[in-house]
Design a protein around this motif. Structure first.
Motif, PDB file in Angstrom:
ATOM      1  N   ASP A 202       0.828  -1.207   0.000  1.00  9.49           N
ATOM      2  CA  ASP A 202       0.000   0.000   0.000  1.00  9.49           C
ATOM      3  C   ASP A 202       0.862   1.256   0.000  1.00  9.49           C
ATOM      4  O   ASP A 202       0.705   2.145  -0.830  1.00  9.49           O
ATOM      5  CB  ASP A 202      -0.918  -0.020   1.224  1.00  9.49           C
ATOM      6  CG  ASP A 202      -1.976   1.061   1.172  1.00  9.49           C
ATOM      7  OD1 ASP A 202      -2.226   1.591   0.077  1.00  9.49           O
ATOM      8  OD2 ASP A 202      -2.548   1.387   2.228  1.00  9.49           O
ATOM      9  N   HIS A 342       4.017  -1.154   4.457  1.00 14.50           N
ATOM     10  CA  HIS A 342       2.607  -1.400   4.770  1.00 14.50           C
ATOM     11  C   HIS A 342       1.971  -2.183   3.622  1.00 14.50           C
ATOM     12  O   HIS A 342       1.865  -1.675   2.503  1.00 14.50           O
ATOM     13  CB  HIS A 342       1.856  -0.076   4.953  1.00 14.50           C
ATOM     14  CG  HIS A 342       2.331   0.727   6.116  1.00 14.50           C
ATOM     15  ND1 HIS A 342       1.663   0.767   7.316  1.00 14.50           N
ATOM     16  CD2 HIS A 342       3.419   1.529   6.261  1.00 14.50           C
ATOM     17  CE1 HIS A 342       2.310   1.570   8.153  1.00 14.50           C
ATOM     18  NE2 HIS A 342       3.379   2.040   7.539  1.00 14.50           N
ATOM     19  N   GLU A 345      -4.634  -4.299   2.772  1.00  7.14           N
ATOM     20  CA  GLU A 345      -5.545  -5.125   3.559  1.00  7.14           C
ATOM     21  C   GLU A 345      -6.079  -6.275   2.715  1.00  7.14           C
ATOM     22  O   GLU A 345      -6.066  -6.224   1.482  1.00  7.14           O
ATOM     23  CB  GLU A 345      -6.712  -4.275   4.065  1.00  7.14           C
ATOM     24  CG  GLU A 345      -6.309  -3.205   5.058  1.00  7.14           C
ATOM     25  CD  GLU A 345      -7.502  -2.413   5.558  1.00  7.14           C
ATOM     26  OE1 GLU A 345      -8.641  -2.751   5.150  1.00  7.14           O
ATOM     27  OE2 GLU A 345      -7.309  -1.469   6.332  1.00  7.14           O
ATOM     28  N   LYS A 363       2.250  -5.425   8.394  1.00  7.88           N
ATOM     29  CA  LYS A 363       3.278  -4.392   8.405  1.00  7.88           C
ATOM     30  C   LYS A 363       4.634  -5.043   8.637  1.00  7.88           C
ATOM     31  O   LYS A 363       4.785  -5.907   9.508  1.00  7.88           O
ATOM     32  CB  LYS A 363       2.975  -3.387   9.522  1.00  7.88           C
ATOM     33  CG  LYS A 363       3.894  -2.186   9.581  1.00  7.88           C
ATOM     34  CD  LYS A 363       3.600  -1.310  10.810  1.00  7.88           C
ATOM     35  CE  LYS A 363       2.222  -0.700  10.769  1.00  7.88           C
ATOM     36  NZ  LYS A 363       2.015   0.264  11.893  1.00  7.88           N
ATOM     37  N   ALA A 475      -3.116   6.992   5.117  1.00  5.27           N
ATOM     38  CA  ALA A 475      -1.914   6.476   5.775  1.00  5.27           C
ATOM     39  C   ALA A 475      -1.639   7.248   7.058  1.00  5.27           C
ATOM     40  O   ALA A 475      -2.231   8.300   7.319  1.00  5.27           O
ATOM     41  CB  ALA A 475      -0.713   6.592   4.841  1.00  5.27           C
ATOM     42  N   THR A 478       4.274   5.653  11.498  1.00  4.37           N
ATOM     43  CA  THR A 478       4.536   4.682  12.558  1.00  4.37           C
ATOM     44  C   THR A 478       5.501   5.335  13.529  1.00  4.37           C
ATOM     45  O   THR A 478       6.669   5.552  13.202  1.00  4.37           O
ATOM     46  CB  THR A 478       5.158   3.396  11.984  1.00  4.37           C
ATOM     47  OG1 THR A 478       4.277   2.855  11.000  1.00  4.37           O
ATOM     48  CG2 THR A 478       5.401   2.371  13.081  1.00  4.37           C
TER      49      THR A 478
END
Length: 493
Positions: A202, A342, A345, A363, A475, A478
């Protein structure tokens, strides 16, 4: 080995500990002499005492071995000259003849641990005094150039004095085990490479932040900024390692060819993109922490960025449509360098996430510092009735290898240079390709002084605008926690 800038901070903090570790492990040539060059006046004996005292501050107690350290410093010598003055290189020539016992010593390694202002001066002086022999090698620190024009001029200077195979432009990030392990992770494991493309990924984050300010480097930093200091070299190298195609063979030419292809595939940013895809910041006063403009040698109206976040695109078949978000900054909550991949899904969510949280995609975290290692996050069913899924982690860190050290980045790269292996060093065309992408950004900021520069309190994760930049893609950054010590400490935004 000749170290220009031998009385400076880089030499005592990084180079000498790295050379000592190589010497201790018997990975240096037995007859190697290390000649320090600097303007500070030392005798050989004084310089050895100085280095012996200083390197103890940068070695763990377990690494210190009195007799071994005494033996190491016995290989050190010193010559006080001004590297900017051509006539003084006659003294260098004489000293090299004295140490080598040869009239024209050929087996030489030069290391430029000097201010960038000397990068274009020293090779020309070496050439003038015929100290650029065909077997000599020269290591140059970053930044290699201040913009595209200056980088091209430096390349012209170096190519006039040395062949490309003799020039080693060092980026210590590539000496880190995890940076190299990224290549092994991708290309030695059949289960990951098929997923390493726009169909399954992604977006990608590349983060390199510090929890310190500019310390005593105000004069240098204010003319450099975060983009020149970190993004144009360190971060874009990590992007290249993440995005590159598999080399035909793992050798210097094949590897570096693929790096250049990534740089040349970066999607150019037009003026509209610059404000939408780039967030600049500058740390401000927070409690007892100074703001950037309160630091020594910083003008009170400085517009130099200490933080930058960017959204990059790579225009090729593998990565088209996948954003790469990169960021670097001073005075962050912690010090960390990592790449976060990432994955997309699953196309259909059948299970409920624990705590009624939204589904979380897989991830992959590759951390370069601290606690170098790799983490893979994936969903698992919680014990008990029903199908409630929680994200768990499978992790590896180098400190779990039974005491096997991950190695020092400078030691690895210096050893590669001694062995004549340029694989992990930057080639001239890569330098220019990188600057060709970033130079228009610098020109835009120079011409548009009103371009946004956001303040952020020291000790925070940068301007909130950097988070907003990512929301368009759904997004988020992190953010590792403060005092990060292991791979499972990540904070919620």
């Amino acid at each position: 080995m000749v170290i220009f800038g031998a009385s400076g901070d880089l030499t005592k903090r990084k180079l000498m500990p790295a050379l000592y570790s190589l010497y201790k492990e018997e990975r240096l040539p037995k007859e190697l002499s290390i000649l320090g060059i600097g303007r500070t006046v030392y005798t050989d004996t004084d310089y050895r005492s100085y280095i012996l005292k200083e390197i103890k501050l940068f070695l763990n107690s377990s690494e210190q071995d009195g007799p071994m350290m005494e033996s190491f410093v016995s290989h050190l010598y010193y010559l006080s000259i001004d590297p900017a003055i051509e006539s003084e290189y006659g003294q260098l020539s004489c000293r090299l003849e004295e140490l080598s016992g040869e009239e024209r010593p050929d087996n030489l390694l030069y290391y430029l641990a000097t201010p960038p202002s000397l990068y274009g001066v020293i090779p020309l002086h070496l050439k003038k005094w015929r100290l650029n022999s065909k077997h000599a090698r020269i290591i140059v620190e970053k930044p290699f150039g201040y913009d595209l024009e200056s980088a091209q001029e430096l390349n012209r200077i170096y190519s006039s004095a040395f062949d490309e195979r003799q020039i080693y432009r060092i980026d210590h990030f590539l000496g880190k085990e995890t940076a190299q392990n990224l290549l092994a992770f991708r290309f030695a494991n059949g289960i990951f490479e098929p997923l390493w493309n726009r169909n399954y990924i992604d977006y990608v984050e590349v983060t390199a932040v510090e929890n310190l300010g500019i310390e005593q480097r105000g004069g240098f930093y204010d003319t450099t900024g975060a983009l020149r200091d970190m993004v144009q070299n360190h971060l874009i190298q990590l992007v290249a390692l993440t995005a590159m195609e598999p080399p035909a063979a793992f050798n210097a030419d094949s590897f570096r060819n693929e790096v250049v292809k990534v740089y040349e595939s970066l999607t150019p940013l037009n003026e509209v993109d610059l404000d939408e895809h780039i967030v600049r910041g500058q740390y401000t006063v927070s409690g007892s922490k100074k703001g950037y403009r309160e630091e020594k040698n910083i003008p009170e109206d400085s517009r130099t960025e200490t933080y930058i976040a960017m959204k990059l695109g790579i225009s090729n078949w593998r990565w088209s449509g996948v954003p790469f978000y990169i960021r670097t900054g001073k005075q962050m909550p912690t010090k960390v360098t990592e790449i976060v991949v990432h994955f997309k899904e699953t196309p259909h969510q059948m299970f409920r996430m624990a705590g009624d949280k939204a589904p979380i995609a897989n991830k992959l975290i590759l951390r370069l510092q601290p606690n170098e290692g790799i983490v893979l996050k994936f969903g698992m069913k919680l014990p008990g009735p029903g199908f409630e899924v929680k994200q768990v982690m499978m992790d590896f860190s180098y400190d779990k290898l039974g005491g096997v050290p991950s190695g020092d980045a400078y030691a690895r790269l210096i050893e590669d240079c001694i062995q004549g292996d340029p694989t992990l060093f930057t080639r001239s065309d890569a330098v220019e390709a990188s600057w060709r992408f970033f130079d228009p950004i610098l020109q835009y900021w120079k011409e548009h002084t009103e371009a946004p520069l956001y303040g952020y309190p020291a000790g925070t994760w940068g301007p909130l605008e950097s988070e907003a930049m990512m929301h368009e893609h759904g997004a988020e950054w992190t953010n590792p926690c403060k005092n990060l010590t292991n791979t499972d400490e990540y904070c919620e935004l």
